[in-house]
Design an enzyme around this catalytic site. Structure first.
Site, mmCIF file in Angstrom:
data_model
loop_
_atom_site.group_PDB
_atom_site.id
_atom_site.type_symbol
_atom_site.label_atom_id
_atom_site.label_comp_id
_atom_site.label_asym_id
_atom_site.label_seq_id
_atom_site.Cartn_x
_atom_site.Cartn_y
_atom_site.Cartn_z
ATOM 1 N N ASP A 98 35.422 -23.538 36.903
ATOM 2 C CA ASP A 98 34.230 -22.683 37.007
ATOM 3 C C ASP A 98 33.678 -22.676 38.439
ATOM 4 O O ASP A 98 33.819 -23.651 39.161
ATOM 5 C CB ASP A 98 33.168 -23.224 36.029
ATOM 6 C CG ASP A 98 32.069 -22.212 35.776
ATOM 7 O OD1 ASP A 98 32.249 -21.019 36.128
ATOM 8 O OD2 ASP A 98 31.035 -22.607 35.230
ATOM 9 N N ASN A 126 35.921 -13.458 28.412
ATOM 10 C CA ASN A 126 35.990 -12.908 29.773
ATOM 11 C C ASN A 126 36.258 -11.399 29.807
ATOM 12 O O ASN A 126 36.061 -10.755 30.842
ATOM 13 C CB ASN A 126 37.059 -13.635 30.609
ATOM 14 C CG ASN A 126 36.629 -15.019 31.052
ATOM 15 O OD1 ASN A 126 37.464 -15.891 31.298
ATOM 16 N ND2 ASN A 126 35.336 -15.263 31.174
HETATM 17 C C1 FPP Z 1 35.075 -18.987 36.243
HETATM 18 O O1 FPP Z 1 34.442 -18.676 37.460
HETATM 19 C C2 FPP Z 1 36.483 -18.739 36.364
HETATM 20 C C3 FPP Z 1 37.172 -17.808 35.652
HETATM 21 C C4 FPP Z 1 36.549 -16.930 34.654
HETATM 22 C C5 FPP Z 1 38.592 -17.613 35.845
HETATM 23 C C6 FPP Z 1 39.363 -18.796 36.309
HETATM 24 C C7 FPP Z 1 40.565 -18.279 36.943
HETATM 25 C C8 FPP Z 1 41.151 -18.745 38.053
HETATM 26 C C9 FPP Z 1 40.764 -19.954 38.790
HETATM 27 C C10 FPP Z 1 42.280 -18.019 38.629
HETATM 28 C C11 FPP Z 1 43.301 -17.539 37.678
HETATM 29 C C12 FPP Z 1 44.222 -18.597 37.209
HETATM 30 C C13 FPP Z 1 45.560 -18.515 37.235
HETATM 31 C C14 FPP Z 1 46.352 -19.526 36.534
HETATM 32 C C15 FPP Z 1 46.251 -17.468 37.942
HETATM 33 P P1 FPP Z 1 33.194 -17.679 37.421
HETATM 34 O O2 FPP Z 1 33.658 -16.363 37.912
HETATM 35 O O3 FPP Z 1 32.581 -17.657 36.066
HETATM 36 O O4 FPP Z 1 32.259 -18.362 38.457
HETATM 37 P P2 FPP Z 1 30.659 -18.320 38.438
HETATM 38 O O5 FPP Z 1 30.228 -19.081 37.215
HETATM 39 O O6 FPP Z 1 30.286 -18.990 39.719
HETATM 40 O O7 FPP Z 1 30.271 -16.869 38.389
#
Ligand code: FPP
Length: 253
Positions: free
Chosen positions: A33, A81
């Protein structure tokens, strides 16, 4: 802060030796996250935070494999998501394909087998095809499992498991009761040990529908570090904190 956070741990540089003297987690699960917040802090679009998040993942996979962790499960895309803007969802799917295409050969060389959990049939066809290729290519590798949670939700997984079991019961005209072992056989994680350690970056104190069944007795480690800044040193710190926990599984020490 309470002791499920990183607050009380020593610097990771002091620890790598000590790690060897206590049992390592067999299975580490990570909620990656903070990509969005990282991007905002750097004055960049959110999608670049995700790109940086993929970059951060690579050395973590390598370090887990080097340490001898058996399973690393990462929450790459949840069933919730899809509610994000289409451009962000599209970028996440493209990053997934890019990651698989560029990393699979090296993962294979490191002895890593790629597998997945989640409702894959709802992913774009190109992502499904890339996953099928990477899983097939790394099938037979035995050092570590990299388990990608994609279109994954703990509730969705349980419902799919029970429905699959029910359909089989009906087709056989059977009328058995469910038990714990049977549920586990129908989960996406069948055959994998439960996570010993859950790491969540960026400071949020929740499970977010991740591995709800499997994390009944997982140790939880939360760090304020945003995922793109999460390094192998942070991983070692989390493992060190895990190794200091007294795991009782509802019994006594
Ligand atoms: C949460 O950060 C993260 C995600 C919803 C996606 C996680 C994905 C990756 C790290 C990359 C993809 C993975 C692979 C294996 C290719 P957020 O966007 O919710 O962050 P925030 O809470 O700060 O808004």
């Amino acid at each position: 802060m309470d002791n499920y956070t990183d607050e009380s741990s020593p610097p990771a540089t002091a620890m790598s030796g000590a790690l060897k003297n206590r049992p390592l987690p067999r299975h580490i699960a990570i909620i990656m996250d903070g990509n969005g917040r990282w991007a905002i802090q750097h004055g960049l679009p959110r999608v670049l935070g995700h790109r940086q998040g993929v970059k951060a993942l690579k050395p973590i996979v390598k370090e887990c494999s080097r340490l001898g962790i058996e399973v690393l499960t990462v929450y790459a895309f949840s069933t919730e998501n899809w509610s994000r803007p289409l451009a962000e969802v599209t970028t996440l799917m493209a990053l997934l394909e890019e990651f698989l295409d560029s990393e699979t050969p090296e993962l294979k060389d490191q002895g890593v087998r790629i597998r997945t959990i989640g409702h894959l049939e709802q992913l774009p066809k190109a992502a499904q095809a890339a996953l099928a290729r990477s899983c097939a290519e790394t099938d037979g590798q035995t050092k570590m499992v990299l388990n990608l949670a994609l279109n994954y939700g703990g509730r969705d997984e349980l419902v799919r498991a029970v429905n699959r079991w029910l359909a089989e019961q009906r087709s056989k005209g059977a009328n058995h009761d469910l038990d714990v072992a049977t549920v586990e056989r129908y989960l996406d994680t069948a055959g994998l040990p439960d996570p010993d350690l859950l790491i969540r970056s960026s400071g949020e104190l929740r499970l977010s529908n991740f591995l709800l069944w499997q994390m009944a007795y997982s140790e939880i480690y939360i760090t304020d570090v945003l995922w793109p800044d999460f390094t192998p040193e942070e991983l070692l710190r989390a493992i060190e904190v895990y190794q200091q926990r007294d795991r009782r599984f509802g019994g006594h020490s």
